[in-house]
Enzyme design. Structure first.
Site, PDB file in Angstrom:
ATOM      1  N   HIS A   1      -8.223  59.967   2.794  1.00 25.85           N
ATOM      2  CA  HIS A   1      -8.696  59.593   4.129  1.00 25.85           C
ATOM      3  C   HIS A   1      -9.556  60.719   4.697  1.00 25.85           C
ATOM      4  CE1 HIS A   1      -6.468  55.895   4.757  1.00 25.85           C
ATOM      5  NE2 HIS A   1      -5.342  56.478   4.387  1.00 25.85           N
TER       6      HIS A   1
ATOM      7  N   CYS B   1      -7.968  54.473   0.162  1.00 22.88           N
ATOM      8  CA  CYS B   1      -6.521  54.278   0.188  1.00 22.88           C
ATOM      9  C   CYS B   1      -6.160  52.842  -0.199  1.00 22.88           C
ATOM     10  CB  CYS B   1      -5.953  54.673   1.542  1.00 22.88           C
ATOM     11  SG  CYS B   1      -4.157  54.932   1.527  1.00 22.88           S
TER      12      CYS B   1
END
Length: 492
Positions: free
Chosen positions: A435, A337
């Site tokens: 994630h 991310c």
């Protein structure tokens, strides 16, 4: 109407989340319809639900309870981004960034009503609500606006289970002091206490328990041993301060021929570091959180984690010379991310997230990617095919995870797309918005294997997590060590 039990604490990081998760799983195993609840959470470890973002602990507790995670389980979420500001999430939607005073002046009443409404909806569809408090219930400077503790206890008419951590010392002073400082009406709702993280012979603790009960009239319903069930951590209190090093995982021995070290820069505004926990449970793998100015001499792989403020954390790494050391590093590198965004060539529209004036910030330059920030935010659970490259070479099949990010990244040069159009990868570097990547066996096994091969060390014969289901382990802590009778949960 549902019976609400508020798991409150004498301080942060005393074990409230673990106790709440254990209660949720225990009650679900007993056939009770149970749901978790935390009126207000302050955490950068968030998860995506169909309705938006919730704190990771309520996501985990919902899974433990056997219900689909929902924004009703955590209706108010504050995500700190530094410089005294936090992003306010109401019912899963981002409202804006506020300092504490601005939040209380402009949005406190909205937050209170949002939390009340969420609790009411849960109460209509479940028999028991296991609510989790925040920090200490005895913060007397906040009692007129303590949504997660005082207000929840009142609007839910909750019984309160007070949790205290003996590991830090002064457990009885913490318990007595907390009971002295809470408002009188809240004090009457305290049904019992639990002491966590105990080591040794409990008979040595019994005189203190007897004295506490005689003094306060509050029964100690259980003493939990120091046994981590392996649930995701809620916030960065569990991490070392910025500038310090800490190792988790297989850290009982010095580096040897059957171990590797995964270095993770301890970003000032780190988020979703729960992404790293599955690696720490792998045999022979140590996850080392290191200061941004630390050398990488003993690192076998590097993972750049997520960040609530990618731009400012990127500046912190650059100012510390981390980029130069990373570009000279020849082991596997993964960015998750915000870490993926940092690995690129540049970030534009940087003022949307960062606190500086520069519209463009140079990246670390390890991937041919540029990221453009915008006000819109992606929050979704995803399932993707994986075509492993570089650090994930050999991974295949399908992986699941979630995305929570602002900004979109575009390839500017030659690189593989390992996840159905998401991410970028080269021979040694990989970045993705996904994630929870390492919770997928195929991705985690490939990364661990490639890290051992790159380091020239021997992969341990035993692989994979061997310590059991964390939900059942948390439930076992409750059933084996807590007297639930005074809480009235068996009547449901």
């Amino acid at each position: 109407m549902a019976h609400t039990l508020l798991v409150a604490g004498t301080a942060s990081h005393v074990g409230k989340s673990t106790v709440a998760a254990g209660l949720c799983r225990y009650l679900a195993d007993c056939g009770v319809s149970v749901a978790p609840f935390k009126a207000q959470n302050m955490s950068n470890n968030a998860r995506a639900t169909p309705g938006g973002e919730v704190g990771v602990s309520q996501y985990v507790q919902a899974r433990a309870a056997g219900v689909a995670p929902s924004t009703d389980h955590n209706p108010v979420l504050l995500k700190p981004r530094g410089d005294g500001e936090s992003q306010l999430i109401l019912d899963g939607d981002a409202v804006g960034h506020f300092e504490a005073r601005g939040y209380y002046d402009e949005h406190w009443e909205d937050a209170l009503e949002t939390a009340r409404a969420a609790h009411d909806r849960l109460a209509q569809s479940h028999d028991v609500i296991v609510a989790e408090g925040a920090g200490s219930i005895a913060e007397i400077n906040l009692h007129d606006r303590d949504l997660a503790n005082i207000e929840t206890a009142r609007f839910a008419d909750a019984d309160i289970l007070l949790v205290a951590d003996i590991e830090r010392g002064g457990v009885f002073a913490s318990l007595v002091g907390t009971l002295e400082l809470v408002p009188d009406d809240i004090r009457k709702q305290v049904a019992g206490a639990v002491i966590t993280k105990f080591r040794g012979d409990q008979s040595l603790l019994d005189p203190g328990i007897d004295a506490f009960e005689d003094r306060t009239g509050v029964p100690v319903l259980g003493v939990l041993p120091h046994d981590d069930p392996g649930l995701p951590e809620e916030d960065s209190v569990a991490l070392p301060p910025v500038g310090e090093r800490s190792v988790v995982g297989d850290d009982d021995a010095v580096p040897d021929a059957e171990s590797v070290t995964v270095a993770v820069p301890r970003l000032p505004r780190i988020s979703n570091f729960t992404d790293l926990q599955p690696l720490a449970h792998e045999p022979g793998v140590r996850v080392a959180y290191i200061p941004p100015d630390a050398a990488l001499d003993d690192a076998d792989a590097v993972v750049l984690p997520g960040s609530k403020n990618t731009v400012d954390d990127l500046r912190a790494l650059t100012d510390a010379g981390f980029g130069d050391r990373l570009r000279s590093f020849d082991g596997p590198v993964v960015g998750l991310c915000g870490g993926y965004q940092m690995l690129g060539e540049a970030i534009t529209n940087a003022t949307i997230e960062g606190t500086g004036d520069a519209d463009r910030v140079e990246g670390l330059g390890l991937l041919p990617v540029t990221t453009e920030f915008s006000e819109s935010k992606t929050v979704e659970h995803v399932q993707r095919n994986i075509d492993g490259v570089g650090p994930l070479s050999g991974a295949s099949g399908t992986v699941e995870g979630y995305e929570i990010h602002m900004g979109d990244s575009t390839l500017t040069g030659a690189a593989a797309r390992p996840f159905d159009g998401d991410g970028a990868g080269t021979d040694t570097v990989l970045g993705t918005y996904l994630h929870d990547l390492f919770s997928n066996d195929t991705a985690r096994d490939a990364f661990v294997r490639n890290t051992f091969e790159s380091a020239g060390t021997v992969l341990p014969a035993a692989t994979g997590r061997a310590d059991g289901d964390p939900y059942e382990r948390a439930a076992g802590l409750i059933t084996d060590h807590v007297d639930l009778g005074p809480l009235g949960l068996s009547d449901q």
